[in-house]
Each structure stands twice: as C-alpha cells, then as structure tokens.
Design an enzyme around this catalytic site. Structure first.
Site, PDB file in Angstrom:
ATOM      1  N   HIS A 141     -55.080 -19.720 -13.085  1.00 47.60           N
ATOM      2  CA  HIS A 141     -54.772 -19.925 -11.664  1.00 47.60           C
ATOM      3  C   HIS A 141     -53.286 -20.235 -11.511  1.00 47.60           C
ATOM      4  O   HIS A 141     -52.892 -21.349 -11.189  1.00 47.60           O
ATOM      5  CB  HIS A 141     -55.625 -21.049 -11.086  1.00 47.60           C
ATOM      6  CG  HIS A 141     -55.658 -21.064  -9.589  1.00 47.60           C
ATOM      7  ND1 HIS A 141     -56.782 -21.353  -8.874  1.00 47.60           N
ATOM      8  CD2 HIS A 141     -54.699 -20.818  -8.672  1.00 47.60           C
ATOM      9  CE1 HIS A 141     -56.518 -21.295  -7.577  1.00 47.60           C
ATOM     10  NE2 HIS A 141     -55.241 -20.978  -7.435  1.00 47.60           N
ATOM     11  N   HIS A 143     -49.767 -19.503  -9.632  1.00 53.60           N
ATOM     12  CA  HIS A 143     -48.896 -18.968  -8.590  1.00 53.60           C
ATOM     13  C   HIS A 143     -47.531 -18.778  -9.251  1.00 53.60           C
ATOM     14  O   HIS A 143     -46.856 -19.755  -9.582  1.00 53.60           O
ATOM     15  CB  HIS A 143     -48.764 -19.952  -7.430  1.00 53.60           C
ATOM     16  CG  HIS A 143     -50.024 -20.188  -6.666  1.00 53.60           C
ATOM     17  ND1 HIS A 143     -50.207 -19.727  -5.383  1.00 53.60           N
ATOM     18  CD2 HIS A 143     -51.165 -20.852  -7.001  1.00 53.60           C
ATOM     19  CE1 HIS A 143     -51.405 -20.094  -4.952  1.00 53.60           C
ATOM     20  NE2 HIS A 143     -52.010 -20.778  -5.920  1.00 53.60           N
ATOM     21  N   LYS A 224     -57.403 -10.737  -6.796  1.00 52.64           N
ATOM     22  CA  LYS A 224     -57.602 -12.074  -6.232  1.00 52.64           C
ATOM     23  C   LYS A 224     -57.842 -11.956  -4.730  1.00 52.64           C
ATOM     24  O   LYS A 224     -57.044 -11.377  -4.007  1.00 52.64           O
ATOM     25  CB  LYS A 224     -56.363 -12.940  -6.478  1.00 52.64           C
ATOM     26  CG  LYS A 224     -56.355 -14.265  -5.709  1.00 52.64           C
ATOM     27  CD  LYS A 224     -57.504 -15.177  -6.124  1.00 52.64           C
ATOM     28  CE  LYS A 224     -57.531 -16.461  -5.280  1.00 52.64           C
ATOM     29  NZ  LYS A 224     -56.332 -17.268  -5.399  1.00 52.64           N
ATOM     30  N   HIS A 226     -58.195 -14.133  -1.332  1.00 54.69           N
ATOM     31  CA  HIS A 226     -57.777 -15.446  -0.830  1.00 54.69           C
ATOM     32  C   HIS A 226     -58.021 -15.529   0.664  1.00 54.69           C
ATOM     33  O   HIS A 226     -57.747 -14.584   1.407  1.00 54.69           O
ATOM     34  CB  HIS A 226     -56.302 -15.684  -1.137  1.00 54.69           C
ATOM     35  CG  HIS A 226     -55.884 -17.117  -0.999  1.00 54.69           C
ATOM     36  ND1 HIS A 226     -55.748 -17.737   0.223  1.00 54.69           N
ATOM     37  CD2 HIS A 226     -55.571 -18.060  -1.929  1.00 54.69           C
ATOM     38  CE1 HIS A 226     -55.374 -18.993   0.046  1.00 54.69           C
ATOM     39  NE2 HIS A 226     -55.263 -19.210  -1.249  1.00 54.69           N
ATOM     40  N   HIS A 253     -60.901 -17.290  -3.655  1.00 59.78           N
ATOM     41  CA  HIS A 253     -60.716 -18.536  -2.907  1.00 59.78           C
ATOM     42  C   HIS A 253     -61.382 -18.281  -1.563  1.00 59.78           C
ATOM     43  O   HIS A 253     -60.879 -17.508  -0.754  1.00 59.78           O
ATOM     44  CB  HIS A 253     -59.209 -18.810  -2.779  1.00 59.78           C
ATOM     45  CG  HIS A 253     -58.832 -19.896  -1.828  1.00 59.78           C
ATOM     46  ND1 HIS A 253     -57.786 -20.761  -2.084  1.00 59.78           N
ATOM     47  CD2 HIS A 253     -59.298 -20.260  -0.606  1.00 59.78           C
ATOM     48  CE1 HIS A 253     -57.634 -21.593  -1.065  1.00 59.78           C
ATOM     49  NE2 HIS A 253     -58.543 -21.301  -0.153  1.00 59.78           N
ATOM     50  N   HIS A 279     -61.195 -23.330  -7.813  1.00 62.89           N
ATOM     51  CA  HIS A 279     -61.401 -24.690  -7.272  1.00 62.89           C
ATOM     52  C   HIS A 279     -62.745 -24.777  -6.550  1.00 62.89           C
ATOM     53  O   HIS A 279     -62.823 -24.986  -5.332  1.00 62.89           O
ATOM     54  CB  HIS A 279     -60.250 -25.145  -6.385  1.00 62.89           C
ATOM     55  CG  HIS A 279     -59.590 -24.074  -5.569  1.00 62.89           C
ATOM     56  ND1 HIS A 279     -60.246 -23.342  -4.622  1.00 62.89           N
ATOM     57  CD2 HIS A 279     -58.314 -23.624  -5.561  1.00 62.89           C
ATOM     58  CE1 HIS A 279     -59.421 -22.486  -4.066  1.00 62.89           C
ATOM     59  NE2 HIS A 279     -58.231 -22.635  -4.631  1.00 62.89           N
ATOM     60  N   HIS A 327     -50.198 -24.859   2.566  1.00 68.11           N
ATOM     61  CA  HIS A 327     -50.799 -23.897   3.492  1.00 68.11           C
ATOM     62  C   HIS A 327     -50.116 -23.901   4.856  1.00 68.11           C
ATOM     63  O   HIS A 327     -50.708 -23.497   5.860  1.00 68.11           O
ATOM     64  CB  HIS A 327     -52.306 -24.137   3.606  1.00 68.11           C
ATOM     65  CG  HIS A 327     -53.026 -23.764   2.354  1.00 68.11           C
ATOM     66  ND1 HIS A 327     -53.349 -22.464   2.036  1.00 68.11           N
ATOM     67  CD2 HIS A 327     -53.435 -24.515   1.301  1.00 68.11           C
ATOM     68  CE1 HIS A 327     -53.949 -22.433   0.854  1.00 68.11           C
ATOM     69  NE2 HIS A 327     -54.003 -23.661   0.389  1.00 68.11           N
ATOM     70  N   ASP A 367     -53.435 -24.152 -10.651  1.00 70.28           N
ATOM     71  CA  ASP A 367     -52.985 -23.928  -9.268  1.00 70.28           C
ATOM     72  C   ASP A 367     -51.506 -24.296  -9.155  1.00 70.28           C
ATOM     73  O   ASP A 367     -51.079 -24.992  -8.243  1.00 70.28           O
ATOM     74  CB  ASP A 367     -53.829 -24.717  -8.270  1.00 70.28           C
ATOM     75  CG  ASP A 367     -53.937 -24.038  -6.908  1.00 70.28           C
ATOM     76  OD1 ASP A 367     -53.178 -23.093  -6.651  1.00 70.28           O
ATOM     77  OD2 ASP A 367     -54.779 -24.471  -6.109  1.00 70.28           O
TER      78      ASP A 367
END
Length: 572
Positions: A141, A143, A224, A226, A253, A279, A327, A367
């Site tokens: 995971h 980024h 992925k 999301h 996610h 998660h 976010h 993450d």
C-alpha cells in the site's frame, strides 16, 4: 575425539540452538528454535583462528565454475520465517537467489555439507551468530509521493514496494494509482534508481475495459480501485473482469459514504472473485461502519494499514488530523467533518487488533504518507503482536510464542507476496527465491536492522564513521552500501509487472536495466492460501454502537498507554 562444552559456551560461540529462547526487541515475545540444521563440531565461523580457512571449512579446489559453490553465505544464523519456521542454519546464496538452507562448508573435510552449499575461494562470508534472519518485507500500500520513501522503507527491513502514484500530485496524495501508459513508463524509469523491488498499480476506476487493459499492457502488476475516483459496482465489475482476463490482482478502497451502495452491494459486485481489500477496518477508508465484515469472506484478502496498529490512547486523535489532510477536507465544512468522524471508530479499531491475532486479518501495509508511515510496517506489526499477548495471553499450548510470531511475520512477508502473484520469487527464505534478507540483532529486532541484503548483495547497513580506523565508531547510522550504488542497483532489485507487459518487452521499450518479472496466479488464490492467517468467521457490526462480534461473541480490547519498540530505540 569429541569435545563437550557447556550450553552457555556453545551459545556464546555459535549462537542459540534447539530449545533456546530469544527475546524479540523489548517485546514480551520469545522465539524458540525448533530445528538446527547444522552439524555440531562442523559449524562454519569466519575470523582469526576460526574454521572458514583454506582446506578446513573452505574448499581448496572448488572454483565458481562448479554450480555448487556459493557466492555468499550467512553462517550460524537464526531464521524466523512464516514457512520455514524458527530454525538455525547456514543460508547459501548464488546468482542473487537462495540456493540452500542447511550446512555450508567443505565436503572434502566435513560431514553432512548440503550438496549445493560449498564454501570456496569465491565465497563471501557473513557471521550470523547472534543474528536473526528474516525475509525482506513487502508493503502493498504505497503512495509513491516521493522517492525518498524507498530509503526509509529499506532501512526498516522492507525491500519491496507495491502501489501507485506519480509524485506529490493530489491524485497520488489520496490514491495509490499510476494512471495510464505515459505515467507508467516514466515511473518505471524513475524507479530504476530505487534500491527496492517495485510494482505499480494502474488506476482501476473505469467502467469500460480498454482503458484498464492498456495500463496492464504498459506494466501495471494490478489495478487499484479507490473511492475518491468512484468505487461503484460498475467499476468493480470492470476491474475484476480485466483482472480475470489478464491474471492480475485488484486492490480496493471501498465507498466510505455508501454513495453507490453498501458493503453488501460491493460484495455482490465482486461476485466471489478474489480481491485485496485495503485498511479493512475502515479508518483508512471503506464502507462505514461495517467494511470490517469483508474479512469474513473466503475470496477477500484483507489488509490493515499501520496507523491503527496497535490501538493506543493516541490513535483516534491522530487519525482525525491525518484524514483532513489526506482527503482534502475542510474543518469548516460540516459534511467534511461528518465524513471524517464516520471513518474513525474506536470500536472497530479495537476489534482490528483481535482480528489480526485470530488470523482473520492477513496482511499489514503502510499507506505511505497518506495516513500511514512507510518505515513502521515492521515495528507496528510486532507492537500489535506484543499487545495481543499482553491482553489475550498465549496462542496455543506450545509454551512459547512461535505460532504467534509466525502468524505475524507472515503478514508482511509471504502473504502480500501470495496476494500479488510473486510468492515464487519473494516473501520467504525458501530455496529458489531472491535473496532479499534482513539481518537483525535480537535486541533491535523489528526496529533497526543490522544489514539489508538485496538479491545477495549488501545494499543498506548500519555504518560508523567512514574515516574511522574500524567500521563501528560513531556516528552510526544507515548508509547505502555497494548494492545500492551505480549500476549495481539495477542488478539487486527487480520490477514486478503483468504477463502482458512482459510479453510486450517493456524492459526494452522503456530502456530499463532492472529485471522485469511477471506476476502470475493472482486469480487462483483465496483466503485459504494465506499462511497462518486464513480464518473466515462470521463477523457482524452494530450499525449504531459499532460493536464487532465474531461468531456471536463481542470482540474488543482497551487502548494502551505505551508500546514496545518505541521511544527508547529512537533517542539518537
């Protein structure tokens, strides 16, 4: 004539053997050696007056033309591995891969030398006495926000990074996607300089198939999905159709706001197909408040990210601030605050601790820089294990912590490898796999490795003053070694790509120097294949109180005020 020595003298000279217990860092976890593959009296030890000398434990005649001669051997080392168990052995390496776990040496003068573990004049030796060897960690995971992450990862014992991104763009701050062929090419080219294995996710959020296929053909090892791009049932179905067609994994996610459906709708869209849930507790994102229920399905490969691991008195407060940043939320907007509050639930975070200890949650990840810390996957795994021993007692009746230790080390080694179709190459110290090996002093286990070996070549290590007369004078800190320098970087790390990309020879097309290895078997796995973490109980969540029950029993635990492997290791 045999020589009898005391057990204490043997351990001091050659390290622990069968039945000896070794404490892991300052945790309350004790590993007991289950098997010793070495021949007593024929242990290989390098140094003045020791046995690895010409005509003794080193062959005086074997050349490297002999395929049984090692390039590198780690002697008398304690191994902690999800598949091999907790054993004592020599580790033999040739051509960057592990070729033997057993007894190394000179068959001309020694008994019971493992046939392909000959020490010759072309063999480098590292004493593993009083060290623990583990497989390099795998973080699924990532980024890819900044390239400096790789240094922090490898310094923590993580040698493989899987995720997505393009640098510090807002899309990457929030999601682990490398979108499209152009970015895929440029990210592979940029990652040539990184001392770790790398695999990229394409953006899986598309309700038609061709935009997904082209990313896989450009090198993505998976897709992925999301919620920030829209985790709708149509998107989920499209990504999984392409995954089944091209043998890649899908990570997801899910939809925190339940805009396009609830957990049941997502599971209906998944339709029994294998998927890797990120998660899975939900603080990092996912159907509120019951995404944690996904862990009960046999086709779901459930993972945690490390900021909720383990549940402490600071966990809740930290998460609210992290969420607002990652976010792009505004504390002045009530809807944004409500969104954040819906994701951070003490009840489900407490349950997550226990679900890991039960083997229901199977994978640990970071993450990185997006509500997680890339350098703390290993630390927080063992902090969780220690907390669970303190709160739940021993697992099993072995009289030691071996089963719990194997369960937890699997979460960041073999299980992420299985999930992404790369377990043939990494994830354990089994013969045939890439020699990504981390060596630890027991007192620093899980926190600060001594040496990190990539593909059989030391790439990072604790190192003292380079101008000193010996290697140990302060300041001692992590420094890149020769395996992470110059052209060697391309020889000590690999790219994991899709079979379609391998067939298209993106290595030549993109001008890459690192080896590309195709993932395979991603669609044939299930929860049942995840080592020591394959439990699928019935899970329910109270929609108002957020209480979690497993097979009808309430599962919860208290947050702790302190954890092991903490501040005392980071004073300097």
């Amino acid at each position: 004539m045999a020589l009898t020595i005391s057990r204490a003298q043997y351990v001091a000279t050659y390290g622990p053997t069968v039945g000896d217990k070794v404490r892991l860092g300052d945790t309350n976890l004790w590993a007991t050696i289950e098997q010793d593959l070495l021949t007593k009296g024929d242990e290989c030890k390098f140094g003045g007056g020791k046995s690895v000398r010409d005509g003794m434990a080193q062959s005086g005649t074997a050349t490297r033309d002999n395929p049984n001669v090692l390039d590198f051997v780690i002697t008398n080392v304690m191994i902690i591995d999800a598949r091999l168990g907790i054993i004592k052995a020599d580790i033999g390496i040739r051509d960057g891969r592990i070729v033997g776990i057993g007894q190394a040496g000179n068959p001309d003068t020694m008994d019971n030398v493992t046939p392909n573990m000959i020490i010759g004049a072309s063999t480098e030796v590292h004493n593993g006495v009083h060290l623990i060897a583990t497989a390099g960690g795998i973080d699924t995971h990532i980024h890819f926000i900044c390239p400096q992450q790789a240094q922090h990862a490898i310094e923590s014992g993580v040698t493989t990074l899987i995720g997505g991104g393009t640098g510090p763009a807002d899309g990457t701050h929030a999601t682990t996607c490398t979108p499209g062929a152009w970015y895929m090419e440029h990210m592979f080219q940029a990652a040539e300089a990184l001392p770790v294995n790398v695999g990229f996710f394409g953006k899986g959020n598309c309700s038609t198939l061709d935009p997904l296929r082209e990313q896989i053909e450009a090198g993505a090892l998976g897709l992925k999905i999301h919620e920030d791009w829209g985790a709708t049932p149509a998107v989920i179905d499209s990504a999984l159709k392409v995954a089944d067609e091209m043998d890649i994994q899908v990570a997801i996610h899910t939809d925190t706001l339940n805009e396009s459906g609830f957990l049941e709708d997502t599971m209906k869209a998944i339709d029994g197909r294998v998927i890797h849930t990120f998660h899975t507790e939900g603080a990092g994102g996912g159907h509120a408040p019951d995404i944690i229920k996904a862990a009960m399905y046999s086709n779901v490969l459930p993972a945690s990210t490390n900021p909720t691991r383990p549940f402490t008195k600071n966990t809740i407060d930290e998460h609210l601030d992290m969420l607002m940043v990652c976010h792009h939320l505004d504390k002045r907007v009530p809807e944004d605050v409500a969104f954040a509050d819906s994701r951070i639930r003490p009840e489900t975070i407490a349950a997550e601790d226990i679900l890991h200890d039960m083997g229901v949650f199977s994978i640990m990840s970071s993450d990185s820089q997006a509500m997680g810390r890339i350098g703390e996957v290993v630390i927080r795994t063992w902090q969780t294990a220690d907390k669970m021993k303190m709160q739940r007692g021993e697992l099993g009746n072995e009289g030691n912590d071996n089963f719990r230790i194997k369960r937890y080390i699997a979460k960041y080694t073999i299980n992420p490898a299985i999930a992404h179709g790369i377990a043939e190459h990494i994830g354990s110290l089994e013969v045939g796999k890439i020699a990504d090996i981390v060596l630890w002093k027991p007192m620093f286990f899980g926190v600060k490795p001594e040496v990190v070996i990539k593909k059989g070549f030391i790439s990072y290590a604790k190192m003292g003053d380079p101008n000193a007369s010996i290697p140990t004078p302060q300041p001692v800190f992590y420094r890149p070694m020769y395996g992470a320098q110059g052209l060697a970087t391309a020889q000590t790390a690999v790219f994991f790509v899709s079979q379609a990309a391998e067939k298209a020879d993106i290595r030549a097309k993109f001008g890459l120097h690192k080896e590309t290895i195709a993932v395979k078997g991603c669609r044939n796995v299930g929860k049942k294949d995840l080592v020591h973490n394959d439990v699928t109980p019935n899970i329910t969540v109270d929609a108002e109180r957020y209480e979690v029950r497993v097979d009808g029993e309430l599962i919860t635990c208290e947050p702790v005020d302190s954890v092991p492997l903490g501040q005392r290791y980071f004073l300097f």
